[in-house]
Design an enzyme around this catalytic site. Structure first.
Site, PDB file in Angstrom:
ATOM      1  N   LYS A  22       0.849  -1.207   0.000  1.00 33.18           N
ATOM      2  CA  LYS A  22       0.000   0.000   0.000  1.00 33.18           C
ATOM      3  C   LYS A  22       0.875   1.245   0.000  1.00 33.18           C
ATOM      4  O   LYS A  22       0.632   2.191  -0.760  1.00 33.18           O
ATOM      5  CB  LYS A  22      -0.876  -0.006   1.245  1.00 33.18           C
ATOM      6  CG  LYS A  22      -1.452   1.354   1.620  1.00 33.18           C
ATOM      7  CD  LYS A  22      -2.248   1.324   2.889  1.00 33.18           C
ATOM      8  CE  LYS A  22      -1.432   1.494   4.122  1.00 33.18           C
ATOM      9  NZ  LYS A  22      -1.131   2.874   4.544  1.00 33.18           N
ATOM     10  N   ASN A  23       1.944   1.250   0.807  1.00 34.89           N
ATOM     11  CA  ASN A  23       2.747   2.463   0.956  1.00 34.89           C
ATOM     12  C   ASN A  23       3.731   2.688  -0.177  1.00 34.89           C
ATOM     13  O   ASN A  23       4.440   3.689  -0.185  1.00 34.89           O
ATOM     14  CB  ASN A  23       3.465   2.462   2.315  1.00 34.89           C
ATOM     15  CG  ASN A  23       2.487   2.679   3.453  1.00 34.89           C
ATOM     16  OD1 ASN A  23       1.324   3.020   3.224  1.00 34.89           O
ATOM     17  ND2 ASN A  23       2.930   2.453   4.673  1.00 34.89           N
ATOM     18  N   ARG A  92      -4.582  10.775   4.926  1.00 32.41           N
ATOM     19  CA  ARG A  92      -3.560  11.814   4.974  1.00 32.41           C
ATOM     20  C   ARG A  92      -2.494  11.642   3.890  1.00 32.41           C
ATOM     21  O   ARG A  92      -1.854  12.604   3.488  1.00 32.41           O
ATOM     22  CB  ARG A  92      -2.908  11.855   6.339  1.00 32.41           C
ATOM     23  CG  ARG A  92      -2.315  10.525   6.779  1.00 32.41           C
ATOM     24  CD  ARG A  92      -1.633  10.676   8.118  1.00 32.41           C
ATOM     25  NE  ARG A  92      -0.600  11.688   8.029  1.00 32.41           N
ATOM     26  CZ  ARG A  92      -0.735  12.936   8.443  1.00 32.41           C
ATOM     27  NH1 ARG A  92      -1.870  13.327   8.968  1.00 32.41           N
ATOM     28  NH2 ARG A  92       0.259  13.793   8.314  1.00 32.41           N
ATOM     29  N   CYS A 116      -3.867  12.717  13.204  1.00 31.65           N
ATOM     30  CA  CYS A 116      -4.524  11.417  13.050  1.00 31.65           C
ATOM     31  C   CYS A 116      -4.363  10.708  14.388  1.00 31.65           C
ATOM     32  O   CYS A 116      -3.699  11.208  15.292  1.00 31.65           O
ATOM     33  CB  CYS A 116      -3.933  10.652  11.887  1.00 31.65           C
ATOM     34  SG  CYS A 116      -2.593   9.574  12.317  1.00 31.65           S
ATOM     35  N   ARG A 121       1.446  14.470  13.334  1.00 26.95           N
ATOM     36  CA  ARG A 121       1.903  14.187  11.960  1.00 26.95           C
ATOM     37  C   ARG A 121       1.837  15.418  11.059  1.00 26.95           C
ATOM     38  O   ARG A 121       1.107  15.477  10.079  1.00 26.95           O
ATOM     39  CB  ARG A 121       1.095  13.038  11.365  1.00 26.95           C
ATOM     40  CG  ARG A 121       1.269  11.760  12.171  1.00 26.95           C
ATOM     41  CD  ARG A 121       0.531  10.605  11.597  1.00 26.95           C
ATOM     42  NE  ARG A 121       1.189  10.105  10.394  1.00 26.95           N
ATOM     43  CZ  ARG A 121       0.671   9.106   9.660  1.00 26.95           C
ATOM     44  NH1 ARG A 121      -0.484   8.588   9.997  1.00 26.95           N
ATOM     45  NH2 ARG A 121       1.299   8.687   8.579  1.00 26.95           N
ATOM     46  N   PRO A 122       2.596  16.461  11.414  1.00 29.51           N
ATOM     47  CA  PRO A 122       2.600  17.671  10.577  1.00 29.51           C
ATOM     48  C   PRO A 122       3.214  17.405   9.206  1.00 29.51           C
ATOM     49  O   PRO A 122       3.811  16.342   8.973  1.00 29.51           O
ATOM     50  CB  PRO A 122       3.481  18.633  11.383  1.00 29.51           C
ATOM     51  CG  PRO A 122       4.352  17.748  12.194  1.00 29.51           C
ATOM     52  CD  PRO A 122       3.528  16.537  12.522  1.00 29.51           C
ATOM     53  N   VAL A 123       3.070  18.370   8.301  1.00 25.39           N
ATOM     54  CA  VAL A 123       3.699  18.259   6.968  1.00 25.39           C
ATOM     55  C   VAL A 123       4.621  19.458   6.737  1.00 25.39           C
ATOM     56  O   VAL A 123       4.930  19.805   5.594  1.00 25.39           O
ATOM     57  CB  VAL A 123       2.639  18.163   5.845  1.00 25.39           C
ATOM     58  CG1 VAL A 123       1.913  16.822   5.913  1.00 25.39           C
ATOM     59  CG2 VAL A 123       1.648  19.327   5.906  1.00 25.39           C
ATOM     60  N   ASP A 124       5.085  20.051   7.850  1.00 30.24           N
ATOM     61  CA  ASP A 124       5.935  21.255   7.743  1.00 30.24           C
ATOM     62  C   ASP A 124       7.196  21.015   6.927  1.00 30.24           C
ATOM     63  O   ASP A 124       7.647  21.911   6.193  1.00 30.24           O
ATOM     64  CB  ASP A 124       6.293  21.763   9.145  1.00 30.24           C
ATOM     65  CG  ASP A 124       6.998  20.692   9.988  1.00 30.24           C
ATOM     66  OD1 ASP A 124       6.501  19.552  10.036  1.00 30.24           O
ATOM     67  OD2 ASP A 124       8.062  20.987  10.554  1.00 30.24           O
ATOM     68  N   LEU A 125       7.752  19.812   7.000  1.00 31.25           N
ATOM     69  CA  LEU A 125       9.003  19.552   6.268  1.00 31.25           C
ATOM     70  C   LEU A 125       8.752  19.480   4.756  1.00 31.25           C
ATOM     71  O   LEU A 125       9.595  19.890   3.951  1.00 31.25           O
ATOM     72  CB  LEU A 125       9.650  18.259   6.763  1.00 31.25           C
ATOM     73  CG  LEU A 125       9.965  18.227   8.256  1.00 31.25           C
ATOM     74  CD1 LEU A 125      10.611  16.909   8.648  1.00 31.25           C
ATOM     75  CD2 LEU A 125      10.851  19.403   8.668  1.00 31.25           C
ATOM     76  N   ASP A 308       5.570   0.535  11.970  1.00 32.94           N
ATOM     77  CA  ASP A 308       4.319  -0.090  11.510  1.00 32.94           C
ATOM     78  C   ASP A 308       4.184  -1.537  11.961  1.00 32.94           C
ATOM     79  O   ASP A 308       3.144  -2.154  11.722  1.00 32.94           O
ATOM     80  CB  ASP A 308       4.222  -0.016   9.986  1.00 32.94           C
ATOM     81  CG  ASP A 308       4.006   1.413   9.523  1.00 32.94           C
ATOM     82  OD1 ASP A 308       4.093   1.666   8.308  1.00 32.94           O
ATOM     83  OD2 ASP A 308       3.790   2.291  10.377  1.00 32.94           O
ATOM     84  N   LEU A 330       8.908   7.051  16.858  1.00 34.24           N
ATOM     85  CA  LEU A 330       8.523   7.889  15.718  1.00 34.24           C
ATOM     86  C   LEU A 330       7.251   8.673  15.945  1.00 34.24           C
ATOM     87  O   LEU A 330       7.122   9.805  15.488  1.00 34.24           O
ATOM     88  CB  LEU A 330       8.404   7.038  14.443  1.00 34.24           C
ATOM     89  CG  LEU A 330       9.710   6.945  13.656  1.00 34.24           C
ATOM     90  CD1 LEU A 330      10.632   5.942  14.305  1.00 34.24           C
ATOM     91  CD2 LEU A 330       9.481   6.564  12.215  1.00 34.24           C
ATOM     92  N   ARG A 403      -8.285  -0.404   5.399  1.00 32.73           N
ATOM     93  CA  ARG A 403      -7.492   0.619   4.689  1.00 32.73           C
ATOM     94  C   ARG A 403      -6.204   0.023   4.138  1.00 32.73           C
ATOM     95  O   ARG A 403      -5.667   0.501   3.153  1.00 32.73           O
ATOM     96  CB  ARG A 403      -7.128   1.760   5.646  1.00 32.73           C
ATOM     97  CG  ARG A 403      -8.310   2.517   6.155  1.00 32.73           C
ATOM     98  CD  ARG A 403      -7.888   3.716   6.917  1.00 32.73           C
ATOM     99  NE  ARG A 403      -6.904   4.487   6.156  1.00 32.73           N
ATOM    100  CZ  ARG A 403      -6.429   5.655   6.576  1.00 32.73           C
ATOM    101  NH1 ARG A 403      -6.823   6.163   7.727  1.00 32.73           N
ATOM    102  NH2 ARG A 403      -5.551   6.322   5.856  1.00 32.73           N
TER     103      ARG A 403
END
Ligand code: EPZ
Length: 424
Positions: A22-23, A92, A116, A121-125, A308, A330, A403
């Site tokens: 999936k990933n 996300r 979540c 789980r920011p996306v700042d990077l 995971d 993490l 999912r």
């Protein structure tokens, strides 16, 4: 809404096939936004997250045909660059369209994913890297509004933290930028490697694939690559999850279509617990042990032990003879399966001084109960516990499970488990 009804205590035997990852499929689908020609992707996993991302690309104007596990997608007719909140909030990883849309069209609006269950789980990077490539980024009404009217420019970027989708997003953005982009402190997951290989095989010059420093020579927005047909790599987390199913039931089972080199850290920990393996081409067989040993685990970025797989090993450790220690480094809130496992009778304690560390005492006999899935991998941990709990375990909110696991109950029932999907 449905729940899984697991009747525990069954030994497993036989073999099951591992599906596509999936990933890996998610960034690969996003990357088709960059392709000048339609793309065929084989071994696509049939899971909800894939359907969600394909729905998003369709909303943007793409067309696709998904026949079992083979996808043919054409993004040449994309007419919108807005990824709306109603879709992004359900998955996300939709953030993966940000880099491709911006680099191809010069502008896009992508809803912020929000937090979540497992953490903020920011996306700042992702955003900082795009700004270093010349993008103008602003957050308006919960949307990332990104523009790069003259296209993105190559840049020398160091990620402050190792980020899997961050690395993937910027590799894709750099593919159509003007000039060379050097990315440092990159994620090295096999899914990142496959994305880079597909882009390279499609005509993007990429060096350092699989290392912490990746260099991409952008082709400019007018010169889209043409992707060749390819197949999604096996899902290493699905493989690890089913190895844990064999381990927790102390059964001998075989997994086919597995990439052994992607799961070395998982195999190492199972060997420490007393299990042994035999290998034949792309198959792995796990062999029972007469006494499961406790284990110490610290999650980290690939190739070390994957976050995971943390929940699955917490469940397995309840059957080890002794005290296991597992540290989640993490994500700040990835222990929600613990309360649910305790409802089944698990003896688990969170360290009072360090909330990232848990102690699992075993061997504990688990008793079936009603439990609730909270996130994708926590759900699979509850299934594993249900396989050995006495009596029936009912796992609610299994949309989390759907999912990321293709035909989970069918695969486990083909090995001898008794799992039923019933309506609430
Ligand atoms: C990917 O998520 C996976 N998802 C996750 O799998 C996996 O748990 C995670 O990598 C870690 O391996 C997909 O690939 C679709 P990160 P991602 O960016 O990319 C922080 C599953 O179960 N961070 O590598 O979102 C972040 O908060 C899912 O299949 C920032 O601070 O994870 C986290 O602490 C769950 N700012 C750490 O970095 C950023 O801009 C690693 O996150 C980005 C990340």
């Amino acid at each position: 809404m449905y729940y899984l009804n697991v009747n525990g205590g069954k030994k497993l035997q036989g073999e099951i096939k591992i599906s596509g990852a999936k990933n890996s499929a998610l960034p690969l689908i996003a990357s088709t936004i960059l392709s000048k020609t339609p793309v065929t992707i084989e071994n696509m996993p049939n899971v909800a997250d894939i359907k969600t991302l394909l729905y998003l690309l369709e909303m943007l104007g793409s067309s696709y045909n998904l026949d079992n596990n083979s996808l043919n997608i054409d993004t040449s007719s994309i007419s919108s660059t807005t990824a709306t909140y109603d879709i992004v909030k359900t998955m996300r990883a939709s953030i993966l369209v940000l880099g491709p849309l911006l680099t191809r069209f010069g502008h896009c609006e992508v809803s912020l994913p929000g937090g979540c269950a497992i953490g903020s789980r920011p996306v700042d990077l992702h955003l900082k890297a795009l700004e270093q490539m010349g993008a103008n980024i602003s957050i308006v009404n919960g949307y990332i509004q990104a523009t790069a009217p003259n296209g993105l420019k190559g840049a020398d970027i160091t990620f402050e933290k190792i980020t899997v989708t961050g690395t993937e997003n910027i590799v894709m953005a750099a593919s159509l930028a003007d000039g060379v982009t050097t990315l440092r402190n990159c994620a090295k997951e096999p899914e990142v490697v496959q994305l880079c290989e597909v882009l390279r095989d499609g005509g993007v010059e990429i060096r350092g694939i699989g290392t912490e420093t990746i260099t991409i020579t952008g082709r400019g927005r007018e010169n889209l690559p043409s992707f060749k047909k390819f197949s999604v790599i096996p899902d290493r987390i699905e493989a690890g999850t089913y190895l844990c199913a064999g381990a927790i039931t102390n059964s001998e089972i075989t997994l086919t279509e597995v990439e052994k080199t992607h799961i070395e850290a998982i195999l190492e920990k199972l060997e420490e617990m007393g299990f042994s393996f035999s290998y034949e081409d792309k198959s792995i067989t796990i062999h029972p042990t007469d006494k499961i040993k406790p284990v110490d685990i610290v999650t980290a970025e690939y190739p070390l032990f994957p976050t995971d797989m943390q929940a699955q090993f917490v469940a397995l450790a309840t059957q080890a003879n002794g005290v296991s220690t597992i540290e989640e480094k993490l994500f700040e809130n990835r222990f929600m399966h613990i309360n649910e496992l305790q409802r089944l009778g698990a003896d688990i304690e969170i360290d009072k001084d360090d909330k990232s560390r848990v102690y699992i005492r075993g061997k504990t006999e688990l008793l079936g109960a009603d439990v609730m899935a909270t996130d994708l991998r926590a759900s699979s941990a509850l299934v594993l516990a249900g396989l050995i709990a006495n009596g029936e375990t009912k796992i609610h909110r299994i949309y989390h499970l759907d999912r990321g696991y293709e035909s989970l109950e069918a695969k486990l029932n083909s090995l001898g488990s008794e799992i039923r999907r019933d309506k609430e």
